[in-house]
Write a protein that holds these residues in place. Structure first.
Motif, PDB file in Angstrom:
ATOM      1  N   SER A 193       4.107  -3.189   5.650  1.00  0.00           N
ATOM      2  CA  SER A 193       5.245  -2.332   5.965  1.00  0.00           C
ATOM      3  C   SER A 193       4.800  -1.060   6.677  1.00  0.00           C
ATOM      4  CB  SER A 193       6.000  -1.984   4.675  1.00  0.00           C
ATOM      5  OG  SER A 193       6.993  -1.018   4.913  1.00  0.00           O
ATOM      6  N   LEU A 194       3.704  -0.472   6.217  1.00  0.00           N
ATOM      7  CA  LEU A 194       3.181   0.726   6.876  1.00  0.00           C
ATOM      8  C   LEU A 194       2.686   0.408   8.285  1.00  0.00           C
ATOM      9  CD1 LEU A 194       2.391   3.712   6.743  1.00  0.00           C
ATOM     10  CD2 LEU A 194       0.237   3.005   5.650  1.00  0.00           C
ATOM     11  N   ASP A 220      10.216   0.402  -1.164  1.00  0.00           N
ATOM     12  CA  ASP A 220       9.509   0.216   0.102  1.00  0.00           C
ATOM     13  C   ASP A 220      10.359  -0.574   1.088  1.00  0.00           C
ATOM     14  OD1 ASP A 220       6.911   0.341   1.661  1.00  0.00           O
ATOM     15  OD2 ASP A 220       7.258  -1.824   1.581  1.00  0.00           O
ATOM     16  N   LEU A 273       2.655   4.088  -1.021  1.00  0.00           N
ATOM     17  CA  LEU A 273       1.453   3.262  -1.159  1.00  0.00           C
ATOM     18  C   LEU A 273       0.439   3.914  -2.094  1.00  0.00           C
ATOM     19  CD1 LEU A 273      -0.054   0.723  -0.210  1.00  0.00           C
ATOM     20  CD2 LEU A 273      -0.923   2.052   1.719  1.00  0.00           C
ATOM     21  N   LEU A 296       0.965  -5.041  -3.019  1.00  0.00           N
ATOM     22  CA  LEU A 296       0.178  -4.044  -2.290  1.00  0.00           C
ATOM     23  C   LEU A 296       0.043  -4.438  -0.819  1.00  0.00           C
ATOM     24  CD1 LEU A 296      -1.461  -1.423  -2.658  1.00  0.00           C
ATOM     25  CD2 LEU A 296      -3.470  -2.849  -3.094  1.00  0.00           C
ATOM     26  N   SER A 297      -0.161  -5.728  -0.565  1.00  0.00           N
ATOM     27  CA  SER A 297      -0.273  -6.192   0.819  1.00  0.00           C
ATOM     28  C   SER A 297       1.038  -6.000   1.576  1.00  0.00           C
ATOM     29  CB  SER A 297      -0.678  -7.667   0.840  1.00  0.00           C
ATOM     30  OG  SER A 297      -1.906  -7.865   0.171  1.00  0.00           O
ATOM     31  N   LYS A 329       6.179   6.127   3.414  1.00  0.00           N
ATOM     32  CA  LYS A 329       5.513   4.874   3.065  1.00  0.00           C
ATOM     33  C   LYS A 329       4.080   5.113   2.594  1.00  0.00           C
ATOM     34  CE  LYS A 329       8.170   1.632   5.882  1.00  0.00           C
ATOM     35  NZ  LYS A 329       8.506   0.723   4.767  1.00  0.00           N
ATOM     36  N   ILE A 330       3.406   6.072   3.191  1.00  0.00           N
ATOM     37  CA  ILE A 330       2.044   6.391   2.745  1.00  0.00           C
ATOM     38  C   ILE A 330       2.061   6.940   1.324  1.00  0.00           C
ATOM     39  CG2 ILE A 330       0.080   7.919   3.164  1.00  0.00           C
ATOM     40  CD1 ILE A 330       0.663   7.699   6.143  1.00  0.00           C
ATOM     41  N   TYR A 384       1.641   3.532  -5.660  1.00  0.00           N
ATOM     42  CA  TYR A 384       1.434   2.182  -6.206  1.00  0.00           C
ATOM     43  C   TYR A 384      -0.019   1.984  -6.637  1.00  0.00           C
ATOM     44  CZ  TYR A 384       2.231  -2.813  -6.772  1.00  0.00           C
ATOM     45  OH  TYR A 384       2.350  -4.065  -7.305  1.00  0.00           O
ATOM     46  N   ASN A 385      -0.950   2.541  -5.885  1.00  0.00           N
ATOM     47  CA  ASN A 385      -2.356   2.451  -6.292  1.00  0.00           C
ATOM     48  C   ASN A 385      -2.612   3.208  -7.586  1.00  0.00           C
ATOM     49  OD1 ASN A 385      -4.316   1.102  -4.173  1.00  0.00           O
ATOM     50  ND2 ASN A 385      -2.720   2.126  -2.998  1.00  0.00           N
ATOM     51  N   MET A 430       3.222  -3.660   1.068  1.00  0.00           N
ATOM     52  CA  MET A 430       3.343  -2.236   1.395  1.00  0.00           C
ATOM     53  C   MET A 430       2.458  -1.861   2.575  1.00  0.00           C
ATOM     54  SD  MET A 430       3.608  -0.307  -2.264  1.00  0.00           S
ATOM     55  CE  MET A 430       5.065  -0.500  -3.297  1.00  0.00           C
ATOM     56  N   VAL A 431       1.277  -2.435   2.626  1.00  0.00           N
ATOM     57  CA  VAL A 431       0.382  -2.154   3.765  1.00  0.00           C
ATOM     58  C   VAL A 431       0.983  -2.709   5.052  1.00  0.00           C
ATOM     59  CG1 VAL A 431      -1.891  -2.632   4.728  1.00  0.00           C
ATOM     60  CG2 VAL A 431      -1.674  -2.050   2.317  1.00  0.00           C
TER      61      VAL A 431
END
Length: 447
Positions: free
Chosen positions: A322-323, A265, A286, A316-317, A282-283, A289-290, A319-320
């Protein structure tokens, strides 16, 4: 006194009764005629078997000394949700039975015998923390030597209460206790001791545990508190067992994949900001990862909030964030290539300083200039927009905006440069926050 016994008769009666009753005088010595080529005659021990319901002492005012030791051979389960430890113990209990003895010289040097545990008195030793019934196998035997020393060994599966702290999972250490005590006999009737040193118990247990399971034994210590129940005092021996989890399974299956995903990421920032592939990439990352967290959920503790859960939530945060950063940069680029607003003077000065920090920006616009009369030569390294300008520099659009085509191209170029600057700045902040968070988690794990 009329009708009474003479003194000599009373003495003779007491001597006769003392010789006839079992458990008096020399009648405790087992007759060696019970040991022959066919084994042991049960009649030789019948007097001992008849006393199994009573504590074997010559004087009931004297307590029975019972020595306890154990070997921790396996740690079967650590249930963090129910706060239970399931382990397998070999319990060793030793005491003296004065009603059993025989002469070695007369009994063909027979030193030890095995006796069914159902036929002799056994001390009622139990583990205070145990939350399950005794699962020791039936039909066990006890060893007895010629001096009446009894030894009773039994394997037992123990499910005990343990105050578990899973915050540092999978690098956690747990401290559990095994408290041995009697539920019937107070200190006036039974005293507890040990026939082995604690270091011997630790070494033997460590050698058995080190080749199996996910837990390793760190050490065993002991204490000898007294338990007061009302007016009764009971003797106890408390063993403190320190164990540590082997984290290799969780590091390979949890931490390493998560680290790889967060690294990918971060590297995705090197994709061009104008590219249409950064946001979908990136989506997808993400969502992957989930899915990873859902698949690895069975390896995590079912209760509490361990530090590794905070680490996963942090990844996870990131990555969010980053998106969201990619969405913001894409919006800036879209704004710059469609309807670029006038650039404030302070933003233009900042952009010039970013492009060349050594320049004092002598050509920076004044507050009311709006940055519209600047030439791209004022920005070192600024390239002429090709595709972006081509999309917005048509005569009709320039006429509608009320500004010449060349000035509009300069403005588009300024906003594109600002978008790239923001992308670089947010990427640096992203790396700084990620490094700080990971180092903080590692320091907490090592404490």
């Amino acid at each position: 006194m009329k009708g009474g016994w003479p003194v000599g008769g009373r003495v003779l009666l007491c001597l006769t009764v003392s010789l006839l009753l079992p458990g008096r005088g020399d009648t405790f010595t087992i007759n060696c005629s019970g040991f022959d080529q066919y084994g042991v005659d049960p009649a030789a021990f019948q007097a001992v078997f008849d006393r199994k319901a009573f504590r074997p002492v010559l004087n009931y005012s004297n307590p029975t000394h019972v020595n306890i030791s154990f070997t921790l051979s396996a740690i079967l389960e650590v249930n963090a949700q129910l706060q239970l430890l399931t382990s397998f113990l070999w319990m060793n209990v030793m005491w003296d039975n004065p009603f059993i003895s025989w002469n070695l010289e007369e009994c063909v040097s027979l030193k030890n015998l095995t006796v069914s545990a159902e036929n002799v008195w056994l001390p009622d030793i139990f583990i205070v923390e145990s939350m399950d019934v005794d699962r020791a196998p039936p039909g066990l035997t006890a060893f007895v030597n010629s001096e009446g020393r009894m030894k009773y060994d039994r394997p037992v599966r123990v499910t005990s209460i343990c105050n578990l702290d899973i915050f540092y999972f999978p690098f956690d250490q747990q401290n559990c206790t095994f408290t041995f005590s009697s539920f019937l006999y107070t200190v006036d009737s039974m005293l507890l001791g040990m026939d082995k040193e604690v270091w011997e118990i630790t070494d033997t247990s460590r050698n058995l545990i080190q080749t199996q399971g996910e837990w390793e034994l760190l050490g065993i210590t002991k204490a000898t508190p007294k338990m007061l129940v009302g007016s009764n005092v009971y003797d106890q021996i408390m063993f403190y067992v320190a164990i540590r989890r082997r984290p290799s399974l969780y590091v390979i299956n949890l931490l390493v994949p998560s680290g790889f995903l967060i690294a990918i990421d971060a590297l995705s920032f090197y994709l061009p900001a104008e590219s249409e592939n950064r946001a979908p990439f990136k989506i997808t990352l993400l969502l992957g990862y989930n899915v990873f967290l859902l698949m690895m959920n069975d390896l995590l503790p079912a209760s509490g909030t361990p530090l590794i859960s905070v680490y996963f939530a942090l990844c996870l945060s990131l990555m969010v964030v980053s998106l969201l950063e990619t969405i913001f940069i894409t919006y800036l680029l879209h704004l710059a290539t469609t309807q670029p607003p006038p650039m404030p003077w302070w933003l233009h000065s900042l952009l010039l300083y970013w492009a060349n920090p050594r320049t004092c920006c002598p050509t920076a616009p004044q507050k009311g200039n709006k940055g519209l009369n600047l030439h791209p030569a004022h920005l070192p390294g600024v390239k002429e927009p090709v595709e972006l300008v081509g999309k917005v520099s048509g005569p009709r659009e320039a006429e509608l905006n009320g500004c010449p085509e060349s000035t509009r191209a300069q403005l588009v170029d300024l906003w594109v440069q600002f978008s790239h600057m923001m992308d670089t700045l947010l990427f640096c902040l992203y790396l700084l926050f990620m490094a700080t968070s990971v180092v903080t988690v590692i320091i907490l794990w090592n404490t």
